[in-house]
Write an enzyme that holds these catalytic residues in place. Sequence first.
Site, short mmCIF file in Angstrom:
data_model
loop_
_atom_site.label_atom_id
_atom_site.label_comp_id
_atom_site.label_asym_id
_atom_site.label_seq_id
_atom_site.Cartn_x
_atom_site.Cartn_y
_atom_site.Cartn_z
N GLU A 115 0.81 -1.23 0.00
CA GLU A 115 0.00 0.00 0.00
C GLU A 115 0.84 1.27 0.00
O GLU A 115 0.36 2.34 0.38
CB GLU A 115 -1.01 -0.01 1.16
CG GLU A 115 -1.99 -1.17 1.04
CD GLU A 115 -3.16 -1.10 2.03
OE1 GLU A 115 -3.18 -0.20 2.90
OE2 GLU A 115 -4.07 -1.95 1.91
N GLU A 146 -5.73 -8.52 0.45
CA GLU A 146 -6.48 -8.08 1.64
C GLU A 146 -7.90 -7.76 1.23
O GLU A 146 -8.13 -6.96 0.33
CB GLU A 146 -5.90 -6.79 2.26
CG GLU A 146 -4.63 -6.95 3.05
CD GLU A 146 -4.17 -5.63 3.69
OE1 GLU A 146 -5.04 -4.82 4.08
OE2 GLU A 146 -2.96 -5.43 3.79
#
Length: 434
Positions: free
Chosen positions: A131, A242
Amino acid sequence: MRSSTVLALAASLSSALAQLQGFNYGATHTDGSFKFQADYEKEFTVAQNLVGTEGWNAARLYTMIQGGSSTNEPTQAIPAAIKTKTKLLLGLWASAGQGPFDAEIIALKAAIAQYGTAFTSLVVGISVGSEDLYRVSPIGIAAKSGYGANPDTLVKYIKSTRAAISGTGLSGASIGHVDTWTAWDNSSNSAVASAVDWLGTDAYPYFQSTMSNGIGSGKALFAEALAKTHAAAGGKDVWITETGWPVSGPTQNLAIAGTNEAEKYWDDVACPHIGKTNLFWYTLFDSGSSPSFGVVGSDLSTTPLYDLSCDNVSNTTSSSSATATKTGSGSSSSATGGLTPSGMGNGVAGANSTASGFATGTGSVSAPTGAAGNNYTSPAAPGGTSGSGSGSGSGSGSSASATPSTPIVGSSASIMKGSFIAALSVAVAAFVAL
Ligand SMILES: *[C@@H]1O[C@H](CO)[C@@H](O)[C@H](O)[C@H]1NC(C)=O
Ligand SMILES: *[C@@H]1O[C@H](CO)[C@@H](O)[C@H](O)[C@H]1NC(C)=O
Ligand SMILES: *[C@@H]1O[C@H](CO)[C@@H](O)[C@H](O)[C@H]1NC(C)=O
Ligand SMILES: *[C@@H]1O[C@H](CO)[C@@H](O)[C@H](O)[C@H]1NC(C)=O
Ligand SMILES: *[C@@H]1O[C@H](CO)[C@@H](O)[C@H](O)[C@H]1NC(C)=O
């Protein structure tokens, strides 16, 4: 072995590996304290014995470095994985600058040297970063998600990781990068997609609070996120690294946290991908976080908070009746403030040091991730720290507080890409380990 036999073996292994299922494992508990071998062992064992499931035996990690170690020792998730036969999607924290990234590589090489094939045979992939692109994007910045890294930096790190594993027991490992679907959907990040073997995507309809994001739209919003990642992947594998729906926590626009909603999201999103896509759910255990995404509660028992069996789920990936209407009303965005699980154990916290807990010092932790009214946000970033925002960080050393949260990962399909010989050696090693 005849080559045809080898090929058949490799093909069957590939298909077996394509069924990887696992959870994300941060390096800290929800109170911010570091996890050690016994903690990882307990969680890995629970994951493999969850009532109603089978095959949840992979773990995605966010850092190679053991929290609290002053010398950048390899994470104790490794001996725990060896003991429990847990496959590993390794993670190298990539948002803290060159020095800390170099320390990730040092820990990776140390792990190869220390544990040998007992370790390397469990590795299903390596994610360079997590991320990082989201955190430097406008929505990540607005959410005070912490330090990130730009595409050029990630490409450089990906290249140096390939160089670092060359000639080692992990020379065949597939290398990817994990980011939010919004980051993959941004063409300015295409150099990263070009540099990796596979793309890991993170998507949380729950946090997409500028959209119509009730649980009835969860399946469609997730499908859209996955489709946008595939569009950026140029035919490369996409791993779901995720996703999840919280069992408790605040309402985000139309998204209500609860066990009924979490079960529906599991049925709509997890079940259709089991056995078909490498899947790393968020998450096994994060009791004490808000929102809390854990499928098990505070007792860390093998009895989940809701039915994970998929027994009467139709398993169609397409479809999705729910149409996501993007209403885009900004109204909910006012819900800002902490959409992400800030503060709790996996929270990322953007501290530089955090990610790996090893600390190089610097404290400056920035705020926890919370994204506020964004379309998307990820709950815990890997970095771990729990924290709460500010931080002061002190210096060097050892204990930096933050640890990354855990990641899981692994995909297998991508192993077959790239060098076939190298891939085969990995596949064979994996087979031997079985
Ligand atoms: C944290 O890391 C970022 C990215 O490398 C860097 O720009 C920043 O100066 C660092 N902060 C501290 C306090 O070291
Ligand atoms: C797109 O990606 C670039 C490079 O990571 C970043 O600078 C930019 O802010 C991103 N734009 C959006 C809208 O996220
Ligand atoms: C799903 O399974 C449960 C228990 O196994 C059962 O009670 C329920 O009726 C089933 N639902 C459907 C739609 O088949
Ligand atoms: C849906 O997939 C799950 C997981 O693979 C499986 O357990 C379940 O039996 C499937 N359901 C149907 C109706 O095929
Ligand atoms: C967020 O949602 C709005 C409304 O649908 C859309 O205009 C915007 O492009 C989205 N932003 C991202 C980063 O997806």
